[in-house]
Design an enzyme around this catalytic site. Structure first.
Site, PDB file in Angstrom:
ATOM      1  N   ASN A 277      11.182  -8.191  -3.146  1.00  0.00           N
ATOM      2  CA  ASN A 277      10.845  -7.496  -4.397  1.00  0.00           C
ATOM      3  C   ASN A 277      12.082  -6.786  -4.938  1.00  0.00           C
ATOM      4  OD1 ASN A 277       8.636  -7.409  -5.987  1.00  0.00           O
ATOM      5  ND2 ASN A 277       7.601  -5.710  -4.963  1.00  0.00           N
TER       6      ASN A 277
ATOM      7  N   LYS B 171       3.476  -2.701  -4.845  1.00  0.00           N
ATOM      8  CA  LYS B 171       3.070  -1.463  -5.535  1.00  0.00           C
ATOM      9  C   LYS B 171       2.463  -1.646  -6.930  1.00  0.00           C
ATOM     10  CE  LYS B 171       6.718  -1.069  -8.542  1.00  0.00           C
ATOM     11  NZ  LYS B 171       6.630  -0.659  -9.945  1.00  0.00           N
TER      12      LYS B 171
ATOM     13  N   SER C 135       1.239   7.950  -3.190  1.00  0.00           N
ATOM     14  CA  SER C 135       0.977   7.730  -4.610  1.00  0.00           C
ATOM     15  C   SER C 135      -0.175   8.588  -5.105  1.00  0.00           C
ATOM     16  CB  SER C 135       0.642   6.249  -4.810  1.00  0.00           C
ATOM     17  OG  SER C 135       0.029   6.039  -6.056  1.00  0.00           O
TER      18      SER C 135
ATOM     19  N   TYR D  23      -4.290  -1.548  -3.945  1.00  0.00           N
ATOM     20  CA  TYR D  23      -3.003  -0.846  -3.796  1.00  0.00           C
ATOM     21  C   TYR D  23      -3.262   0.626  -3.434  1.00  0.00           C
ATOM     22  CZ  TYR D  23       0.907   2.057  -4.985  1.00  0.00           C
ATOM     23  OH  TYR D  23       1.877   3.005  -4.922  1.00  0.00           O
TER      24      TYR D  23
ATOM     25  N   LYS E  81      -2.351   3.105   0.156  1.00  0.00           N
ATOM     26  CA  LYS E  81      -1.720   4.432   0.214  1.00  0.00           C
ATOM     27  C   LYS E  81      -2.691   5.443   0.828  1.00  0.00           C
ATOM     28  CE  LYS E  81       2.206   3.179  -1.535  1.00  0.00           C
ATOM     29  NZ  LYS E  81       3.417   3.086  -0.701  1.00  0.00           N
TER      30      LYS E  81
ATOM     31  N   ARG F 243      -0.919   9.059 -18.230  1.00  0.00           N
ATOM     32  CA  ARG F 243      -0.260   9.114 -16.937  1.00  0.00           C
ATOM     33  C   ARG F 243       0.833  10.174 -16.957  1.00  0.00           C
ATOM     34  NH1 ARG F 243      -3.841   6.263 -16.239  1.00  0.00           N
ATOM     35  NH2 ARG F 243      -4.043   4.243 -15.183  1.00  0.00           N
TER      36      ARG F 243
END
Ligand code: WQD
Length: 340
Positions: free
Chosen positions: A37, A86, A126, A152, A156, A234
């Protein structure tokens, strides 16, 4: 105590920026990355910024014997564990790959930390561990963790559970979960940045790729949410602030005499909507951004942003850079990529 710090996933987006911050603080970062990645262009960028080669080992963190050899070679003072998949949207499509890579990788690293008695460990966690905030959209570390909205998020959430159980079995070790909000931007040199493999999952790289012509248009995933403009909100944090937070966390751990486990939100404390990001991009760059309104994306949280008080009180860390800085730096990075 030596200065070697293992940075798993250190050729990735947040990892590479943290390598810069660690080096500037006098640590010797050792990257362990299999580049699934990450792109070797990042190593060129690190060389340009730091003026020398960074120690890099091409290794899969799920290959425990290979990772063990690194622990034997460097006797690390600390470990910062980034290596994981992620993308929230992608994890809904590929749950098994996310559980395999993110959980087996973490288990290997923790087993080696215990075996080699590495005292200081920072985990890349996260804000997705909070799920969809049930009350206030501003979440603190005391906000109860909800069940995540995506595989995902579950990797976490489970990762933090594994670390909590590990802490009870090894109370002498100093462990910290950093709960990132939304990392954005790039190093001001524009020589390292986010390097999505294939079509970007995350918002800002999709915005910059649209503006430079790599993507036809941005799709805004839903504008019928119960937010101020209908699009999701966000807490977008500049990746350099995020990198500095890791150095602050590691330094804090190294200064403690007793074992501990702490979780810290790494965000700005401000919420920004998707449509506000689009408008800011157009204002800052003078580039019109072709975008269409589309359906909601599975796994998306409606609104979440950090209460970032603990980071300041415990670590003496606070985000300094703005959304405008992040957009400017991300756009400069996209333009640099176009010259390669
Ligand atoms: C943000 C918003 C999308 C793309 C990220 C990281 C994850 C974790 C949490 C650190 C959402 C919208 C996106 C697009 C869009 N961070 N969007 N069109 O899902 O919050 O998750 O932060 O651990 O690693 O992935 O970030 O950038 O994917 O989405 O409208 O083409 O932008 O729907 O509302 P997300 P994101």
């Amino acid at each position: 105590m030596n200065k070697y710090i293992l940075v798993t996933g250190g050729a990735g987006y947040i990892g590479s920026h943290t390598v810069v911050a660690l080096q500037k603080q006098g640590f010797i970062p050792v990257i362990a990355d299999d580049f699934r990645n990450a792109n070797p262009v990042v190593l060129e960028g690190l060389r340009h910024i730091l003026g020398h080669e960074t120690i890099v080992h091409r290794v899969d963190i799920c290959d425990k014997p290979a990772m063990e050899a690194l622990f034997e070679k460097y006797a690390f003072t600390g470990v910062i564990h980034f290596a994981a998949y992620k993308a929230v949207g992608e994890s809904v499509q590929k749950p098994l790959a996310y559980y395999q890579n993110n959980l087996v990788g973490l288990l290997n690293i923790l087993a080696l930390i215990e075996a080699f008695e590495v005292q200081n460990f920072v985990f890349s966690s996260s804000c997705t561990v909070y799920g969809e905030p049930q009350g206030a959209k501003e979440v603190s570390e005391a906000t109860p963790k909800q069940l995540p909205e995506s595989p995902y998020g579950y990797t976490k959430w489970m990762g933090e559970q594994i670390i909590a159980d590990f802490h009870r079995s090894a109370p002498q070790l100093k462990l910290m979960n950093l709960r990132y909000f939304n990392p954005v931007g790039a190093h001001p040199s524009a020589r390292i940045g986010e390097f999505p493999i294939g079509k970007p999952n995350n918002l800002l790289p999709f915005v910059t790729q649209t503006a430079i012509g790599k993507q036809a248009h941005l799709t805004v995933f839903g504008n019928d949410y119960p937010t101020r403009d209908g699009s999701c909100i966000r807490d977008y944090i500049h990746v350099m602030d995020l990198a500095e937070a890791h150095v602050a966390a590691l330094t804090y751990l190294m200064n403690q005499n007793e074992g501990l486990l702490e979780a810290v939100n790494i965000g700005t404390g401000e919420g920004t909507s998707v449509l506000e990001i689009v408008k800011a991009f157009e204002r800052i760059t003078g580039q019109p951004l072709p975008h269409v309104l589309g359906p909601r994306r599975a796994g998306d949280v409606i609104e979440i942003y950090a209460n970032a008080t603990k980071g300041q009180e415990l670590l003496g860390w606070k985000a300094r850079l703005s959304i405008d800085d992040a957009i400017k730096d991300a756009w400069a990075w996209e333009n640099y990529l176009a010259t390669l």
